[in-house]
Design an enzyme around this catalytic site. Sequence first.
Site, PDB file in Angstrom:
ATOM      1  CD  GLU A 137      -2.764  -1.170   2.510  1.00 53.41           C
ATOM      2  OE1 GLU A 137      -3.840  -1.759   2.427  1.00 53.41           O
ATOM      3  OE2 GLU A 137      -2.375  -0.629   3.561  1.00 53.41           O
ATOM      4  CB  CYS A 145       8.053  -5.090   8.089  1.00 58.38           C
ATOM      5  SG  CYS A 145       9.353  -4.190   8.971  1.00 58.38           S
ATOM      6  CB  CYS A 156       7.639  -2.167  15.748  1.00 57.76           C
ATOM      7  SG  CYS A 156       9.247  -1.594  15.175  1.00 57.76           S
TER       8      CYS A 156
END
Length: 338
Positions: free
Chosen positions: A89, A109, A113
């Site tokens: 996106e 990714c 996190c």
Amino acid sequence: MKNIFGYTREMLENYFINMGEKKYKATQVFEWLYRHNEYDINKFSNIKKDIIDKMFGDFTTDFIKIEKVLEGVDVKKFLFRMLDGEKIEAVLMEHNYGLSVCVSSQVGCNMGCRFCESGRLKKVRNLEAYEIVEQILLIQKYIGKRIDSVVIMGIGEPFDNYDNIIRFIRIINDAKGLAIGARHITVSTCGLVPKIDEFSNLDLQVNLALSLHGATDEVRGRIMPVNKVYNVDTVIAAIKRYIAKTNRRVTIEYVMLNMVNDNLEDAKSLAKLLKGMNVYVNLIPYNETRNIDFSKSSKERINKFYDYLIKNGINVTVRREFGGNIKAACGQLRSESD
Ligand code: SAH
């Protein structure tokens, strides 16, 4: 065959030099692609037929596809499908000072996190430079306007895809390319120290942003696994080297997580850590996501944190909130449509 939108002008110059041609051909190609939006190599009328034929054998001009566009107030989210079917996106934001696009750098990714939705899907692969350039080209075409600034803050960790990111930056920054000024381009990293050092040696005036989110190892380590590899002191030392080398101000991103990193104690640690550095802190109101167990700091807590920093001589701004209602805000981008 290689996609031509992943080539910097220098790479194209080498291509032409290697075939015994003049290197200015690369500039002509750039002008066709990025000035005239002419993507049919056959129509590059100032280039000889035999060179055109050769280029046909060597390059494609294939495009990724816009699969879906979600429109909000001052913001549009684009879902793209890559040629191999992977999805990513990008987000277009209309600021009063111009149009800005937030591009993705990877499919998924690996940084993990805890508070970020994009990291829930592990990295599938890096994006190629052309796939990032084409996010910009397609958005410009969709809205019929020029993009003024670019932030590399979508899905992925850009410094985990360093070479493609640098190529992307060179292509969009090139005066004969999209001519987006280096000062209008920002790369955001979770703190991959060797790449911060490499980036400081680059011959481009691009902005750097560091996702810090915690001023002590205790706090940062709890929310960002990367802190185990490059802890707070290590990453801040790298930022200091970067500033010393480039003389540029760095943005410190700090997402405000209720009761996790938004206490007055945290503001104190942060002010102490950053004292005297040429940085400004960008406080990011947390965008709550469906799946994850963090909540947004209240306005009062953000204001208190902000005031403490200001009083202690730290430059600070609160990031404007964009796109929450269409899940286009920071940390809400995913690789798949939902
Ligand atoms: N991987 C890069 C760039 C992508 S994220 C980086 O870590 O910097 C862009 C910014 O949005 C980062 O600072 C990230 O920590 C922050 N972010 C992630 N999830 C968020 C959320 N739910 N709300 C607000 N900001 C978030």
